[in-house]
Design a protein around this motif. Structure first.
Motif, PDB file in Angstrom:
ATOM      1  N   LYS A 131      44.554  34.492  80.414  1.00  0.00           N
ATOM      2  CA  LYS A 131      45.772  34.935  79.744  1.00  0.00           C
ATOM      3  C   LYS A 131      46.947  33.999  80.011  1.00  0.00           C
ATOM      4  O   LYS A 131      47.681  33.622  79.093  1.00  0.00           O
ATOM      5  N   LEU A 132      47.135  33.624  81.278  1.00  0.00           N
ATOM      6  CA  LEU A 132      48.250  32.741  81.602  1.00  0.00           C
ATOM      7  C   LEU A 132      48.014  31.322  81.101  1.00  0.00           C
ATOM      8  O   LEU A 132      48.901  30.710  80.510  1.00  0.00           O
ATOM      9  N   GLY A 133      46.826  30.798  81.334  1.00  0.00           N
ATOM     10  CA  GLY A 133      46.538  29.433  80.910  1.00  0.00           C
ATOM     11  C   GLY A 133      46.651  29.259  79.411  1.00  0.00           C
ATOM     12  O   GLY A 133      47.191  28.254  78.929  1.00  0.00           O
ATOM     13  N   SER A 134      46.148  30.225  78.652  1.00  0.00           N
ATOM     14  CA  SER A 134      46.230  30.125  77.190  1.00  0.00           C
ATOM     15  C   SER A 134      47.673  30.217  76.715  1.00  0.00           C
ATOM     16  O   SER A 134      48.072  29.533  75.770  1.00  0.00           O
ATOM     17  N   SER A 135      48.471  31.062  77.371  1.00  0.00           N
ATOM     18  CA  SER A 135      49.892  31.153  77.022  1.00  0.00           C
ATOM     19  C   SER A 135      50.597  29.827  77.291  1.00  0.00           C
ATOM     20  O   SER A 135      51.355  29.332  76.446  1.00  0.00           O
ATOM     21  N   ILE A 136      50.339  29.232  78.448  1.00  0.00           N
ATOM     22  CA  ILE A 136      50.957  27.954  78.793  1.00  0.00           C
ATOM     23  C   ILE A 136      50.541  26.870  77.809  1.00  0.00           C
ATOM     24  O   ILE A 136      51.367  26.077  77.348  1.00  0.00           O
ATOM     25  N   ALA A 137      49.253  26.835  77.473  1.00  0.00           N
ATOM     26  CA  ALA A 137      48.767  25.814  76.536  1.00  0.00           C
ATOM     27  C   ALA A 137      49.453  25.938  75.176  1.00  0.00           C
ATOM     28  O   ALA A 137      49.866  24.927  74.584  1.00  0.00           O
ATOM     29  N   ARG A 138      49.568  27.162  74.678  1.00  0.00           N
ATOM     30  CA  ARG A 138      50.209  27.357  73.363  1.00  0.00           C
ATOM     31  C   ARG A 138      51.676  26.950  73.391  1.00  0.00           C
ATOM     32  O   ARG A 138      52.189  26.336  72.440  1.00  0.00           O
ATOM     33  N   LEU A 139      52.366  27.286  74.474  1.00  0.00           N
ATOM     34  CA  LEU A 139      53.793  26.966  74.562  1.00  0.00           C
ATOM     35  C   LEU A 139      54.029  25.471  74.692  1.00  0.00           C
ATOM     36  O   LEU A 139      54.966  24.921  74.101  1.00  0.00           O
ATOM     37  N   LEU A 140      53.183  24.793  75.457  1.00  0.00           N
ATOM     38  CA  LEU A 140      53.302  23.336  75.546  1.00  0.00           C
ATOM     39  C   LEU A 140      53.032  22.687  74.192  1.00  0.00           C
ATOM     40  O   LEU A 140      53.733  21.749  73.778  1.00  0.00           O
ATOM     41  N   HIS A 141      52.014  23.186  73.496  1.00  0.00           N
ATOM     42  CA  HIS A 141      51.690  22.660  72.168  1.00  0.00           C
ATOM     43  C   HIS A 141      52.865  22.840  71.214  1.00  0.00           C
ATOM     44  O   HIS A 141      53.182  21.928  70.423  1.00  0.00           O
ATOM     45  N   VAL A 163      47.882  18.765  74.581  1.00  0.00           N
ATOM     46  CA  VAL A 163      47.318  19.618  75.619  1.00  0.00           C
ATOM     47  C   VAL A 163      45.798  19.525  75.620  1.00  0.00           C
ATOM     48  O   VAL A 163      45.147  19.672  74.579  1.00  0.00           O
ATOM     49  N   THR A 164      45.248  19.268  76.796  1.00  0.00           N
ATOM     50  CA  THR A 164      43.810  19.368  77.018  1.00  0.00           C
ATOM     51  C   THR A 164      43.561  20.550  77.944  1.00  0.00           C
ATOM     52  O   THR A 164      44.332  20.791  78.878  1.00  0.00           O
ATOM     53  N   VAL A 165      42.493  21.273  77.685  1.00  0.00           N
ATOM     54  CA  VAL A 165      42.161  22.475  78.453  1.00  0.00           C
ATOM     55  C   VAL A 165      40.827  22.270  79.150  1.00  0.00           C
ATOM     56  O   VAL A 165      39.913  21.646  78.598  1.00  0.00           O
ATOM     57  N   GLN A 174      36.813  29.229  73.088  1.00  0.00           N
ATOM     58  CA  GLN A 174      38.032  29.832  72.555  1.00  0.00           C
ATOM     59  C   GLN A 174      39.147  28.802  72.437  1.00  0.00           C
ATOM     60  O   GLN A 174      39.872  28.772  71.433  1.00  0.00           O
ATOM     61  N   ALA A 175      39.293  27.967  73.451  1.00  0.00           N
ATOM     62  CA  ALA A 175      40.325  26.941  73.414  1.00  0.00           C
ATOM     63  C   ALA A 175      40.097  25.960  72.267  1.00  0.00           C
ATOM     64  O   ALA A 175      41.033  25.569  71.550  1.00  0.00           O
ATOM     65  N   LEU A 176      38.846  25.572  72.062  1.00  0.00           N
ATOM     66  CA  LEU A 176      38.522  24.653  70.985  1.00  0.00           C
ATOM     67  C   LEU A 176      38.827  25.276  69.627  1.00  0.00           C
ATOM     68  O   LEU A 176      39.359  24.617  68.726  1.00  0.00           O
ATOM     69  N   SER A 177      38.525  26.566  69.481  1.00  0.00           N
ATOM     70  CA  SER A 177      38.766  27.247  68.208  1.00  0.00           C
ATOM     71  C   SER A 177      40.259  27.362  67.897  1.00  0.00           C
ATOM     72  O   SER A 177      40.646  27.524  66.741  1.00  0.00           O
ATOM     73  N   GLN A 178      41.098  27.284  68.949  1.00  0.00           N
ATOM     74  CA  GLN A 178      42.545  27.379  68.763  1.00  0.00           C
ATOM     75  C   GLN A 178      43.211  26.020  68.615  1.00  0.00           C
ATOM     76  O   GLN A 178      44.433  25.917  68.591  1.00  0.00           O
ATOM     77  N   GLY A 179      42.383  24.987  68.509  1.00  0.00           N
ATOM     78  CA  GLY A 179      42.911  23.664  68.198  1.00  0.00           C
ATOM     79  C   GLY A 179      43.222  22.785  69.382  1.00  0.00           C
ATOM     80  O   GLY A 179      43.789  21.694  69.212  1.00  0.00           O
ATOM     81  N   PHE A 180      42.852  23.202  70.584  1.00  0.00           N
ATOM     82  CA  PHE A 180      43.117  22.384  71.761  1.00  0.00           C
ATOM     83  C   PHE A 180      41.968  21.408  72.023  1.00  0.00           C
ATOM     84  O   PHE A 180      40.811  21.706  71.716  1.00  0.00           O
ATOM     85  N   SER A 181      42.310  20.268  72.610  1.00  0.00           N
ATOM     86  CA  SER A 181      41.271  19.394  73.122  1.00  0.00           C
ATOM     87  C   SER A 181      40.661  20.064  74.352  1.00  0.00           C
ATOM     88  O   SER A 181      41.376  20.632  75.177  1.00  0.00           O
ATOM     89  N   VAL A 182      39.357  20.016  74.462  1.00  0.00           N
ATOM     90  CA  VAL A 182      38.671  20.648  75.589  1.00  0.00           C
ATOM     91  C   VAL A 182      37.891  19.585  76.345  1.00  0.00           C
ATOM     92  O   VAL A 182      37.047  18.890  75.765  1.00  0.00           O
TER      93      VAL A 182
END
Length: 374
Positions: free
Chosen positions: A197-207, A213-215, A225-233
């Motif tokens: 929950k926290l990591g995904s929130s931080i990733a979205r806000l940085l983006h 952002v890489t996760v 889930q991270a890949l489906s939301q458009g983040f580099s994994v």
């Protein structure tokens, strides 16, 4: 805090306490962040239980709030070592609540390592634990067998607003510290370790701020889930560390081992969302590194040919600026109070439990009555 706001908080917590006061209130020990708004929550815990001691989380203590609490309750110093040693842990419980039915209100799994011994040797009865955080939830859930019930609010839907706003505060504080050094987020690739929950929130806000952002998460489901939301994994965490100019640790457990720090990119910043003792193995840093201040709340670690920056000494970076998430924190605090009531009934088995959905609905409706102003 304005007088009117304090009055509203007091009315809210008074109603919550009336709803969840057990027929026979147990004694309690309360681990908590001692932030400016916290005394009214502490007093509410005192209404539903015989609060024997408050243990503020180290490095998140607002002195005026602590002094207010000290006028009514015993306030003791908290450390991992207090409950890591079985004999010390039992002695402490005997000192504060000998022979009494007792609920342990936890933030981060402080009681986890000694829980078996506490349940076996304490002269009273440990009715159970209420745990607030994901880190603590994992500490209890990973055990093969629990000696008493553990009520966790860490994954409650009522915690979602708090997690989102904590993510905002982490990004705000990180950016503020960089700017104080004449640096900025943009052009500095970020690595977020942990996509809960926290990591995904931080990733979205940085983006949203234009940061690449890489996760990385040890759970392949979360990586998906991270890949489906458009983040580099990242396929491998170690390679990702070498390319990141900012590393945000949000795993709720050990993120960086001692041998990981030399792999950081020169000049990288490291920040965490929880305590350094949980996320960072700083004592394992190889010999040869020296440290000195590089600005308020910024420490420069360096050795021949390599250096990196650690924000807020490795403690939760958002606590620098108060870590406020507004009144949404009161939702989870009310769940903690409901957890006291659930454990006091004595009918839960020795496993992990959630607050019942009906109780969450009652809490949400009460909160909306006081804090939905439209």
């Amino acid at each position: 805090m304005e007088t009117s706001e304090r009055a509203r908080m007091d009315a809210y917590f008074s109603r919550i306490a009336r709803r969840f006061t057990p027929a026979e209130p147990p004694s309690s020990l309360l681990v908590t962040h001692m932030l400016p708004e916290r005394p009214l929550f502490v007093h509410a815990v005192g209404k539903v239980s015989n609060l024997r001691a408050v243990l503020p989380k180290p490095r998140s203590v607002h002195i005026p709030a602590r002094r207010e609490v000290e006028r009514t309750y015993v306030v003791d110093e908290l450390s991992r070592s207090l409950f890591a040693d079985a004999d010390t842990a039992v002695t402490y419980l005997e000192t504060r609540a000998a022979g009494e039915p007792l609920v342990l209100l936890d933030v981060g799994g402080y009681f986890a390592s000694s829980l078996d011994v506490l349940c076996e040797r304490f002269s009273g009865k440990v009715l159970g634990v209420v745990e607030d955080t994901e880190n603590g939830h994992k500490r209890y859930a990973q055990r093969d067998k629990l000696p008493c019930p553990v009520v966790s609010v860490a994954r409650s839907p009522l915690k979602d607003p708090e997690d989102f706003l904590v993510g905002q505060s982490v990004v705000f504080s990180t950016e503020a510290l960089l700017r104080e050094r004449g640096d900025i987020l943009h052009g500095r690739p970020a690595l977020v370790l942990g996509f809960g929950k926290l990591g995904s929130s931080i990733a979205r806000l940085l983006h949203a701020k234009g940061v690449h952002v890489t996760v990385y998460d040890i759970d392949p489901v979360r990586r998906t889930q991270a890949l489906s939301q458009g983040f580099s994994v990242a396929r491998e965490r170690d390679n990702a560390l070498k390319n990141a100019g900012l590393v945000l640790c949000a795993t709720g457990s050990l993120s960086l081992r001692g041998e990981d720090f030399p792999e950081l990119k020169n000049g990288a910043y490291v920040a965490t969302v929880t305590s350094s003792e949980d996320e960072l193995e700083l004592e394992g840093l190889p010999n040869g590194y020296t440290r000195h201040s590089a600005g308020e709340h910024v420490t420069r670690y360096s050795t021949t040919g390599h250096y990196f920056y650690l924000l807020n000494g490795g403690e939760a970076v958002n606590f620098i600026h108060g870590a406020s998430v507004g009144p949404f924190i009161f939702l989870v605090q009310a769940e903690i109070i409901a957890g006291v009531c659930a454990l006091a009934r004595g009918d839960l088995d020795a496993t992990m439990h959630d607050i019942p959905a009906a109780d969450r609905s009652t809490i949400a409706a009460t909160w909306l009555h006081y804090y939905n102003n439209r």
